[in-house]
Design an enzyme around this catalytic site. Sequence first.
Site, PDB file in Angstrom:
ATOM      1  N   SER A   1      17.716  13.399  78.909  1.00  0.00           N
ATOM      2  CA  SER A   1      18.569  12.957  80.026  1.00  0.00           C
ATOM      3  C   SER A   1      19.873  13.761  80.118  1.00  0.00           C
ATOM      4  O   SER A   1      20.349  14.039  81.219  1.00  0.00           O
ATOM      5  CB  SER A   1      18.871  11.459  79.929  1.00  0.00           C
ATOM      6  OG  SER A   1      19.604  11.150  78.764  1.00  0.00           O
TER       7      SER A   1
ATOM      8  N   CYS B   1      13.827   1.743  79.909  1.00  0.00           N
ATOM      9  CA  CYS B   1      14.493   2.836  79.196  1.00  0.00           C
ATOM     10  C   CYS B   1      15.851   3.164  79.838  1.00  0.00           C
ATOM     11  O   CYS B   1      15.898   3.575  80.996  1.00  0.00           O
ATOM     12  CB  CYS B   1      13.598   4.072  79.210  1.00  0.00           C
ATOM     13  SG  CYS B   1      14.401   5.568  78.636  1.00  0.00           S
TER      14      CYS B   1
ATOM     15  N   VAL C   1      10.371  10.094  77.274  1.00  0.00           N
ATOM     16  CA  VAL C   1      10.875  10.049  78.645  1.00  0.00           C
ATOM     17  C   VAL C   1      12.403   9.925  78.590  1.00  0.00           C
ATOM     18  O   VAL C   1      12.937   9.480  77.576  1.00  0.00           O
ATOM     19  CB  VAL C   1      10.282   8.848  79.416  1.00  0.00           C
ATOM     20  CG1 VAL C   1       8.822   9.063  79.716  1.00  0.00           C
ATOM     21  CG2 VAL C   1      10.501   7.532  78.675  1.00  0.00           C
TER      22      VAL C   1
END
Length: 210
Positions: A73, A20, A60
């Site tokens: 993020s 990722c 995530v």
Amino acid sequence: MALEVCVKAAVGAPDVLGDCPFSQRVLLTLEEKSLPYKMHLINLSDKPKWFLDINPGGKVPVLKIDGKWVPDSDVIVSLLEKKYPEPSLKTPPKFASVGSKIMSTFVAFLTTKDSSDGPLLHELQALENHLKSHDGPFIAGEKVSAVDLSLAPKLYHLEVALGHFKSWSIPGSLTHVHNYMHALFSLHSFEKTKAEEKYVIAGWAPKVHY
């Protein structure tokens, strides 16, 4: 108290760091700021209950900071910069959007049948023009900053996935882009946090349409 971060586990290898680019961006930020952290590898095809309890969205990366789990993020990197300002990874606002469309044009070229590389080449040329007209080796000068840590994983995915699935590579004429990628990929933090190429390929394989 060490920070905790949930990131993607490799496809087919749940005990190995996965592919990722947004997870890697957060790991790069933690590494460049020399912050201790505990990493949890999340198998996205079999998400553990405790992970869904703390993060119902199931995506995530997620970072535990000040006792709270924080997703996204962009939000995580901003929080880390505020809480741990040294060393600074702030990108000057005028450079913050450099390369911002590379990921979307790369994904469109990779995953759409009979797609053209024109839009991606346009974005890479814009990056080349920036790097050619500013002191480097990084986007904002001598020191790595947040914009580089966002772009580095994306450029790595671009190089690996397009090379594998489309036999495509960045034109040699874009010398500043090649030098920039070499500088990014040579960072100790990048070496430590990158997924193996085979896991980048495995991660993209279901999304590629021939």
